[in-house]
Design a protein around this motif. Structure first.
Motif, PDB file in Angstrom:
ATOM      1  N   ALA A  35     -68.765  40.967  15.523  1.00 47.36           N
ATOM      2  CA  ALA A  35     -70.098  40.382  15.598  1.00 47.36           C
ATOM      3  C   ALA A  35     -70.719  40.647  16.950  1.00 47.36           C
ATOM      4  O   ALA A  35     -71.929  40.670  17.094  1.00 47.36           O
ATOM      5  N   TYR A  36     -69.915  40.800  17.957  1.00 51.40           N
ATOM      6  CA  TYR A  36     -70.441  41.216  19.246  1.00 51.40           C
ATOM      7  C   TYR A  36     -70.225  42.706  19.369  1.00 51.40           C
ATOM      8  O   TYR A  36     -69.305  43.252  18.808  1.00 51.40           O
TER       9      TYR A  36
ATOM     10  N   LEU B 266     -68.586  45.189  21.005  1.00 54.58           N
ATOM     11  CA  LEU B 266     -67.519  45.362  21.989  1.00 54.58           C
ATOM     12  C   LEU B 266     -67.242  46.836  22.260  1.00 54.58           C
ATOM     13  O   LEU B 266     -66.315  47.182  22.959  1.00 54.58           O
TER      14      LEU B 266
ATOM     15  N   GLY C 250     -84.434  33.494  48.325  1.00 59.86           N
ATOM     16  CA  GLY C 250     -83.528  33.636  47.188  1.00 59.86           C
ATOM     17  C   GLY C 250     -83.980  34.599  46.112  1.00 59.86           C
ATOM     18  O   GLY C 250     -83.303  34.744  45.108  1.00 59.86           O
TER      19      GLY C 250
ATOM     20  N   ALA D 233     -81.437  37.318  45.512  1.00 62.51           N
ATOM     21  CA  ALA D 233     -80.250  36.762  44.858  1.00 62.51           C
ATOM     22  C   ALA D 233     -80.513  36.574  43.362  1.00 62.51           C
ATOM     23  O   ALA D 233     -79.641  36.790  42.523  1.00 62.51           O
ATOM     24  N   ARG D 234     -81.729  36.164  43.023  1.00 61.70           N
ATOM     25  CA  ARG D 234     -82.108  35.979  41.625  1.00 61.70           C
ATOM     26  C   ARG D 234     -82.013  37.293  40.844  1.00 61.70           C
ATOM     27  O   ARG D 234     -81.475  37.342  39.743  1.00 61.70           O
TER      28      ARG D 234
ATOM     29  N   ARG E 224     -75.519  39.361  33.588  1.00 61.69           N
ATOM     30  CA  ARG E 224     -75.650  39.934  32.247  1.00 61.69           C
ATOM     31  C   ARG E 224     -74.944  41.286  32.138  1.00 61.69           C
ATOM     32  O   ARG E 224     -75.079  41.971  31.125  1.00 61.69           O
TER      33      ARG E 224
ATOM     34  N   GLN F 193     -83.939  45.632  27.689  1.00 64.34           N
ATOM     35  CA  GLN F 193     -83.586  44.245  27.997  1.00 64.34           C
ATOM     36  C   GLN F 193     -83.760  43.948  29.480  1.00 64.34           C
ATOM     37  O   GLN F 193     -84.289  42.913  29.852  1.00 64.34           O
TER      38      GLN F 193
ATOM     39  N   HIS G  41     -87.373  43.384  30.282  1.00 66.82           N
ATOM     40  CA  HIS G  41     -87.871  42.088  29.787  1.00 66.82           C
ATOM     41  C   HIS G  41     -87.276  40.924  30.568  1.00 66.82           C
ATOM     42  O   HIS G  41     -87.964  39.938  30.853  1.00 66.82           O
ATOM     43  N   GLN G  42     -85.997  41.026  30.892  1.00 66.31           N
ATOM     44  CA  GLN G  42     -85.362  39.946  31.649  1.00 66.31           C
ATOM     45  C   GLN G  42     -85.984  39.823  33.037  1.00 66.31           C
ATOM     46  O   GLN G  42     -86.151  38.718  33.553  1.00 66.31           O
TER      47      GLN G  42
ATOM     48  N   ARG H  54     -89.635  38.188  32.838  1.00 65.28           N
ATOM     49  CA  ARG H  54     -89.792  36.759  32.570  1.00 65.28           C
ATOM     50  C   ARG H  54     -89.392  35.892  33.750  1.00 65.28           C
ATOM     51  O   ARG H  54     -89.498  34.674  33.693  1.00 65.28           O
TER      52      ARG H  54
ATOM     53  N   VAL I 158     -89.782  33.948  37.106  1.00 67.40           N
ATOM     54  CA  VAL I 158     -90.992  33.288  37.613  1.00 67.40           C
ATOM     55  C   VAL I 158     -91.607  34.005  38.814  1.00 67.40           C
ATOM     56  O   VAL I 158     -92.826  34.167  38.873  1.00 67.40           O
TER      57      VAL I 158
ATOM     58  N   VAL J 126     -91.670  37.096  39.568  1.00 71.59           N
ATOM     59  CA  VAL J 126     -91.960  38.513  39.331  1.00 71.59           C
ATOM     60  C   VAL J 126     -93.414  38.700  38.886  1.00 71.59           C
ATOM     61  O   VAL J 126     -93.879  38.046  37.951  1.00 71.59           O
TER      62      VAL J 126
END
Lengths: 186, 584
Positions: free
Chosen positions: A15-16, A18, A40, A43-44, A52, A86, A89-90, A93, A95, A97
């Protein structure tokens, strides 16, 4: 015996996903991210990549708008096309950026990196190092009787090539900035 | 009211100006100035919890049941680290909470001072955003910005870390209307071309299914109304994730029940066999999809989500629409009506006939008993005796949570508060407190397992102190039921550490807290016992002693597809292969 030690890449039924990502088509992209230069923020961004499991090939950051306190981060990353999507998009989103641009897909761009290369050499090797430096349009920014420090600007491949040539001539140390990039044209 | 005030005064003023009526918190050295201000006013009610994790879950319960952000106030160091689980829970389930933490004074930061922790560093990955405020002049604006970020776009937890010297110093207060909220303004309107494409596909759908999720709850009551309108106008079948229960009423004609790992047979088969999937505010989580490469192979997939990073993350979709559910559904309905309200109604009727065949399997059936209470039976009786009441349900995590989702019916959104993404045992008890604080006259029940419940049972003290009549309905099998079930299916029935010896006497425990305790272990007495719980005006711990070895079915074993679901114990042998065994 160890039924759970499934080989990476053999679990298409799972399901993942791998499967070993290196088996799939990988792309390298250069992203520029405009952010609020707040405490920071780097770091974010780095935490997002490590949390991820994304790759960072190189990362540069500096404030580019001192009045508006905005920094520009240039990230070179490698992943499958879906992972690159991804990542964008990550980043978008988050704050602090403002914008994310993928220079690799958005048309021609200029990528430059600066390197400082220290070479210890004497005699013929010293002459050869000097000559190679001229070919690569490197500046000598420090010199002793036994050493040079070259300052070299160019794409990552050019710097790789120069560094490789310096190895037999007495390379001792390399410092590289990572890629800074900007789109061509208006 | 602009003007000079201390940082501590600003915190209270900013909360008032943001419309906050309740704060869940626990005092400590680094927040004493703020607590001193709270003492000197009456507009904001402070609920003293017994543990900071309880404060965050209570704030989540408040937020999930009202749609308003929940507020937490805790001290530095351990106060902040204890709040981490609740923030992570809120992040995974997209719940807006604002956590205010005290911090050691700015000049001591980095010195390993007493009760110092790198709070913004620790909480960076478990908040939507966080701030350390080092200047009192920036404090009010930062708090207003925190509310803006928590509640706009995909909601989530935020944290503002406030050093003690910043609380004491004076600065200029900025009212919300004058505060800059920064540049964070995610798009709410969906792209109209994408919406039109989704409508075209909808018109051609022969085997459609609507798959809705927690995004519908988060978008507000209007989104649920629009979902209902869409379902009744198209006659499409609708299922929901665990997070989205109640957006479409369980009594509705088109309701298939919950989907996913413990969802109904009809919902999962409809997902697998459909040719059109309209995903509304859900995120194709691994509990939903099962094996991803066998997930709904024939369907055109439309995905509406406010977070672009949810799109194509797990499942590739054909028509992505980024926007707020309420706005997008409104446009979608408008476009569909303008184009003549077309559906393939004959094909859809055939599809319904197929669905009825699946429904006839009665996947939620179980073998009842006269001698022991079956957990499913307990929840069925709880449902029967509380139906139609102004009822809010929280849960802990495990088998009881799945049975509650299967056997309790929800008619409205914001009535079902459960830890979905993170799966936090110990969530339900404090969450029920937050719900009851927000809805003092409603019936609030925490459906719990005994093991989960013990994780935050100290909050019974909070319930008694504030006279919150929360009902703790403990489905007690003296086991970590879901762990036990997986050990049975996967690990050769070797039940490693999945039962609790020396459980407390829950009736005496209730009495020790000053609450009422009820024990029931006989199915014949169950209705009367539940009625006694409902009739009691005060907090109750209900120890419902149930069958110890009941498994939760139906079930999609990990690593399997929707059409490989198990219906009962007879079908479990070798159900999970080595590939599935590594999954959770």
């Amino acid at each position: 015996m160890n039924a759970l030690a499934i080989k990476k890449g053999s679990s298409r039924k799972s399901a993942y996903d791998l499967r070993n990502p290196l088996d799939e088509h990988q792309e390298t992209h250069t992203l520029t991210v405009l952010v609020d230069n707040e405490a920071g923020v780097l770091a974010r961004v780095i935490g997002l990549f490590s949390g991820r499991g994304y790759n960072i090939d190189s990362l540069t950051v500096a404030e580019v708008d001192h009045q508006g306190h905005r920094s520009r981060i240039t990230i070179v990353t490698t992943g499958t096309p879906a992972v690159i999507e991804q990542i964008k998009h990550q980043l978008e989103r988050m704050v602090p950026v403002y914008s994310v641009n993928d220079l690799t897909v958005e048309g021609p761009s200029v990528e430059r990196e600066l390197a400082l290369v220290k070479v210890n050499c004497t005699g013929e090797k010293r002459v050869e190092a000097m000559r190679t430096g001229e070919v690569f349009r490197a500046n000598v920014v420090d010199s002793t009787l036994e050493s040079f420090v070259f300052e070299l600007t160019g794409g990552p491949e050019k710097i790789d090539a120069f560094v490789a040539l310096m190895v037999p001539l007495g390379l001792v140390e390399v410092s590289r900035t990572g890629v800074a990039a900007i789109a061509r044209g208006v | 009211m602009a003007g000079k005030m201390t940082g501590a005064q600003m915190v209270v003023q900013a909360l008032k100006d943001q419309g906050v009526d309740t704060v869940f918190g626990y005092p400590g050295g680094a927040v004493l100035p703020i607590y001193d201000e709270i003492f000197q006013q009456n507009e904001i009610r402070h609920i003293l919890v017994r543990h900071e994790q309880g404060a965050t879950h209570a704030a989540e319960g408040y937020a999930r049941s009202t749609g308003k952000p929940g507020v937490v106030l805790v001290t530095s160091g351990p106060g902040a680290t204890n709040a981490v689980t609740g923030m992570t829970d809120a992040l995974m389930d997209s719940i807006p909470i604002i956590v205010l933490t005290g911090q050691v004074p700015t000049f001591m930061i980095g010195n390993d001072a007493f009760q110092e922790a790198d709070t913004v560093g620790i909480t960076r990955p478990c908040t939507k955003h966080n701030w350390l405020v080092k200047d009192t002049d920036r404090l009010a604006e930062t708090i207003h910005q925190a509310f803006h970020v928590a509640t706009h776009g995909r909601p989530g937890p935020v944290l503002v870390d406030i050093p003690k010297d910043v609380q004491f110093a004076t600065g200029r207060y900025v009212a919300p209307a004058k505060a800059s909220t920064g540049h964070y303004n995610p798009q709410v309107k969906g792209d109209i071309d994408a919406i039109t494409a989704a409508v075209e596909a909808l018109e051609n759908a022969e085997r459609p299914v609507i798959y809705s999720g927690g995004g519908v709850v988060n978008s507000g009551p209007a989104a649920s109304q629009l979902l209902r309108e869409l379902v009744s106008a198209t006659n499409f079948p609708v299922t929901s994730t665990l997070m989205g229960l109640g957006c479409y009423p369980a009594s509705g004609a088109n309701w298939l029940g919950m989907l996913g790992m413990h969802g109904t047979y009809e919902a999962n088969w409809a997902m697998h066999d459909c040719d059109y999937m309209l995903c509304i505010g859900a995120r194709f989580d691994d509990r939903i999809t099962g094996r991803v490469d066998a997930f709904s192979p024939q369907s055109v997939k439309v995905h509406i989500d406010i977070d672009p990073s949810s799109i194509n993350k797990n499942i590739h979709v054909d028509i992505p629409i980024v926007g707020d559910i309420g706005h997008v559904l409104e446009d979608l309905l408008r476009v569909w009506k303008a184009r003549g309200r077309k559906t393939r109604s004959e094909a859809v009727a055939k599809w319904w006939a197929k669905i009825e065949e699946w429904r006839a399997v009665k996947s939620l059936s179980y073998v009842n008993s006269d001698s022991t209470i079956k957990p499913q039976y307990a929840l069925q009786r709880l449902e029967a005796l509380t139906k139609g009441r102004d009822r809010y349900i929280t849960t802990e995590v495990g088998q009881h949570q799945m049975w509650a989702a299967q056997f309790l019916g929800f008619e409205d959104p914001n009535r079902w508060m459960t830890s979905g993404g993170l799966g936090t045992m110990g969530y339900g008890m404090p969450a029920s407190i937050g719900v009851q604080v927000a809805h003092p006259d409603a019936l609030v029940i925490n459906v719990a397992g005994e093991a989960s419940w013990l994780m935050n049972m100290q909050e019974m003290g909070t319930a008694v102190q504030y006279r919150l009549p929360v009902k703790q309905f403990i489905v007690n099998n003296e086991r970590l039921g879901m762990v036990r079930q997986w050990q049975e299916l996967l690990h050769g029935e070797r039940y490693s550490h999945s039962w609790s010896e020396s459980l407390p006497d829950f009736v005496k425990l209730a009495e020790a807290f000053g609450a009422k305790g009820i024990l029931c272990d006989n199915p014949a007495d169950l209705d009367d016992a539940i009625q006694e719980m409902l009739d009691y005006d005060g907090p109750v711990i209900f120890d419902c002693v149930v069958e110890k070895h009941e498994n939760c079915f139906p079930m999609i074993p990990s690593g399997k597809a929707h059409n490989e679901m198990l219906l009962g114990s007879a079908s479990t042998k070798g159900a999970i292969d080595v590939g599935g065994a590594v999954l959770v």
